[in-house]
Design an enzyme around this catalytic site. Structure first.
Site, PDB file in Angstrom:
ATOM      1  N   ASN A   9       0.934  -1.519   0.484  1.00 41.29           N
ATOM      2  CA  ASN A   9       0.075  -0.042  -0.144  1.00 41.29           C
ATOM      3  C   ASN A   9       0.994   1.077  -0.162  1.00 41.29           C
ATOM      4  O   ASN A   9       1.415   1.617   0.738  1.00 41.29           O
ATOM      5  CB  ASN A   9      -0.385  -0.440   1.381  1.00 41.29           C
ATOM      6  CG  ASN A   9      -1.812   1.471   1.265  1.00 41.29           C
ATOM      7  OD1 ASN A   9      -2.055   2.171   0.559  1.00 41.29           O
ATOM      8  ND2 ASN A   9      -2.136   1.500   2.807  1.00 41.29           N
ATOM      9  N   LYS A  11       0.204   4.609   0.003  1.00 40.19           N
ATOM     10  CA  LYS A  11      -0.044   5.502   0.465  1.00 40.19           C
ATOM     11  C   LYS A  11      -0.196   6.797  -0.215  1.00 40.19           C
ATOM     12  O   LYS A  11      -0.321   6.810  -1.850  1.00 40.19           O
ATOM     13  CB  LYS A  11      -0.168   5.952   2.054  1.00 40.19           C
ATOM     14  CG  LYS A  11      -0.014   4.260   2.950  1.00 40.19           C
ATOM     15  CD  LYS A  11       0.173   4.787   4.485  1.00 40.19           C
ATOM     16  CE  LYS A  11      -0.387   3.606   4.696  1.00 40.19           C
ATOM     17  NZ  LYS A  11       0.077   3.183   6.583  1.00 40.19           N
ATOM     18  N   HIS A  95      -9.891   0.421   4.979  1.00 41.52           N
ATOM     19  CA  HIS A  95      -8.292   1.091   5.199  1.00 41.52           C
ATOM     20  C   HIS A  95      -8.570   1.854   6.884  1.00 41.52           C
ATOM     21  O   HIS A  95      -9.350   2.934   6.610  1.00 41.52           O
ATOM     22  CB  HIS A  95      -7.212   1.115   4.511  1.00 41.52           C
ATOM     23  CG  HIS A  95      -5.986   1.271   5.250  1.00 41.52           C
ATOM     24  ND1 HIS A  95      -5.516   2.156   6.103  1.00 41.52           N
ATOM     25  CD2 HIS A  95      -5.321   0.900   4.715  1.00 41.52           C
ATOM     26  CE1 HIS A  95      -4.820   1.537   6.573  1.00 41.52           C
ATOM     27  NE2 HIS A  95      -4.295   1.023   5.614  1.00 41.52           N
ATOM     28  N   GLU A  97      -6.943   4.682   7.793  1.00 40.16           N
ATOM     29  CA  GLU A  97      -6.886   6.023   7.664  1.00 40.16           C
ATOM     30  C   GLU A  97      -7.923   6.680   6.960  1.00 40.16           C
ATOM     31  O   GLU A  97      -8.330   7.705   7.030  1.00 40.16           O
ATOM     32  CB  GLU A  97      -5.345   6.035   6.792  1.00 40.16           C
ATOM     33  CG  GLU A  97      -4.053   5.443   8.085  1.00 40.16           C
ATOM     34  CD  GLU A  97      -3.139   4.998   6.830  1.00 40.16           C
ATOM     35  OE1 GLU A  97      -2.853   4.992   5.909  1.00 40.16           O
ATOM     36  OE2 GLU A  97      -2.219   4.610   7.911  1.00 40.16           O
ATOM     37  N   GLU A 120      -5.516  -5.271  10.416  1.00 44.16           N
ATOM     38  CA  GLU A 120      -4.361  -4.670  10.988  1.00 44.16           C
ATOM     39  C   GLU A 120      -4.183  -4.163  12.597  1.00 44.16           C
ATOM     40  O   GLU A 120      -5.709  -2.826  12.111  1.00 44.16           O
ATOM     41  CB  GLU A 120      -3.719  -3.539  10.692  1.00 44.16           C
ATOM     42  CG  GLU A 120      -3.905  -4.243   8.262  1.00 44.16           C
ATOM     43  CD  GLU A 120      -3.796  -2.975   7.709  1.00 44.16           C
ATOM     44  OE1 GLU A 120      -2.372  -3.047   6.783  1.00 44.16           O
ATOM     45  OE2 GLU A 120      -4.113  -2.046   7.294  1.00 44.16           O
ATOM     46  N   GLY A 126       1.987   1.683  11.005  1.00 46.57           N
ATOM     47  CA  GLY A 126       3.496   2.705  10.640  1.00 46.57           C
ATOM     48  C   GLY A 126       3.952   3.592  11.575  1.00 46.57           C
ATOM     49  O   GLY A 126       4.255   4.582  12.185  1.00 46.57           O
ATOM     50  N   SER A 166       3.644  -2.920  10.312  1.00 42.69           N
ATOM     51  CA  SER A 166       4.538  -2.966  10.384  1.00 42.69           C
ATOM     52  C   SER A 166       5.359  -3.978   9.341  1.00 42.69           C
ATOM     53  O   SER A 166       6.609  -4.222  10.821  1.00 42.69           O
ATOM     54  CB  SER A 166       5.137  -2.454  11.645  1.00 42.69           C
ATOM     55  OG  SER A 166       4.919  -1.176  11.691  1.00 42.69           O
TER      56      SER A 166
HETATM   57  C1  PEP Z   1      -0.737  -0.340   6.139  1.00 49.47           C
HETATM   58  O1  PEP Z   1      -0.899   0.815   5.224  1.00 49.47           O
HETATM   59  O2  PEP Z   1      -2.141  -1.139   6.162  1.00 49.47           O
HETATM   60  C2  PEP Z   1       0.128  -0.610   7.082  1.00 49.47           C
HETATM   61  C3  PEP Z   1       0.118  -1.541   7.655  1.00 49.47           C
HETATM   62  O3  PEP Z   1       1.549  -0.192   7.166  1.00 49.47           O
HETATM   63  P1  PEP Z   1       2.329   0.357   7.511  1.00 49.47           P
HETATM   64  O4  PEP Z   1       3.091  -1.020   6.995  1.00 49.47           O
HETATM   65  O5  PEP Z   1       3.849   1.245   7.648  1.00 49.47           O
HETATM   66  O6  PEP Z   1       2.405  -0.384   8.853  1.00 49.47           O
END
Ligand code: PEP
Length: 205
Positions: A9, A11, A95, A97, A120, A126, A166
């Site tokens: 992703n 972003k 998501h 975010e 997640e 992040g 992460s």
């Molecule tokens: C994500 O974008 O869904 C995500 C898990 O980001 P990161 O790997 O940076 O934590």
């Protein structure tokens, strides 16, 4: 056997030129990697050109969001059909975010065929903090149980459940060794070709 699914992703990162550079590097890295679905999700403006670049490769393109209408007076929105037209095969929906930006909304209306679920923990997105292999497996097992209850055994066994939060080259192998973890949704580490390449080449148990 569920086929592993690794998604990056991107972003809100990368100009069109930068996206094409990264996608080109990944195309080379992924050549010869078999039996896995590899997906990247660039920003909208880079989708069509990235999808063109990846034609005849083993990497598919996803959008990061969509609006559940075919067409109409929905300023600023993009429909699943238009994303498909731009070369997308998948779309991330719901998501955390996006939900933070838009407020909670029923994401079931956005769900499309070929559902892949991502677990997640928000505290891991992040932040550099990752759930332990055991914590992640416990959550995935719980989600598979929910699918079993909502649908049936066949759906529960066939649905791929990804871990996100992460994920990095140094923790992907342990996560992917878990029985109910079928892939990963990767944010930060998908922006560097070498890191994402290592993640798609996770060591199979
Ligand atoms: C994500 O974008 O869904 C995500 C898990 O980001 P990161 O790997 O940076 O934590």
């Amino acid at each position: 056997m569920r086929k592993p699914f690794i998604a990056g992703n991107w972003k809100l990162h990368k100009t069109v030129t930068e996206a094409l550079d990264l996608a080109g590097a990944l195309k080379q890295e992924a050549a010869g990697v078999e039996d896995i679905d590899i997906v990247i999700a660039p920003v909208y403006t880079a989708l069509a050109k990235t999808a063109d670049l990846l034609t005849n490769s083993n990497i598919q393109v996803a959008a990061q969001n969509c609006y559940p209408a075919v067409s109409g007076a929905f300023t600023g929105e993009v429909s699943p059909a238009l994303l498909k037209d731009a070369g997308c095969r998948y779309c991330i929906v719901g998501h955390s975010e996006r939900r933070q930006l838009e407020g909670l909304k029923d994401i079931s209306t956005q769900a499309m065929q070929n559902l892949v679920v991502a677990y997640e923990p928000v505290w891991a997105i992040g932040t550099g903090k990752t759930a332990s292999d055991e914590q992640a497996e416990e959550a995935h097992c719980f989600i598979r149980g929910l699918l079993r209850g909502l649908y049936d055994e066949a759906v529960a066994e066939a649905t791929r459940i990804l871990y996100g939060g992460s994920v990095k080259p140094d923790n992907v192998d342990g996560l992917m060794a878990q029985k109910d973890i079928d892939g990963t949704l990767v944010g930060g580490a998908s922006l560097k070709a070498a890191d994402f390449a290592r993640i798609i080449k996770f060591k199979r148990p």
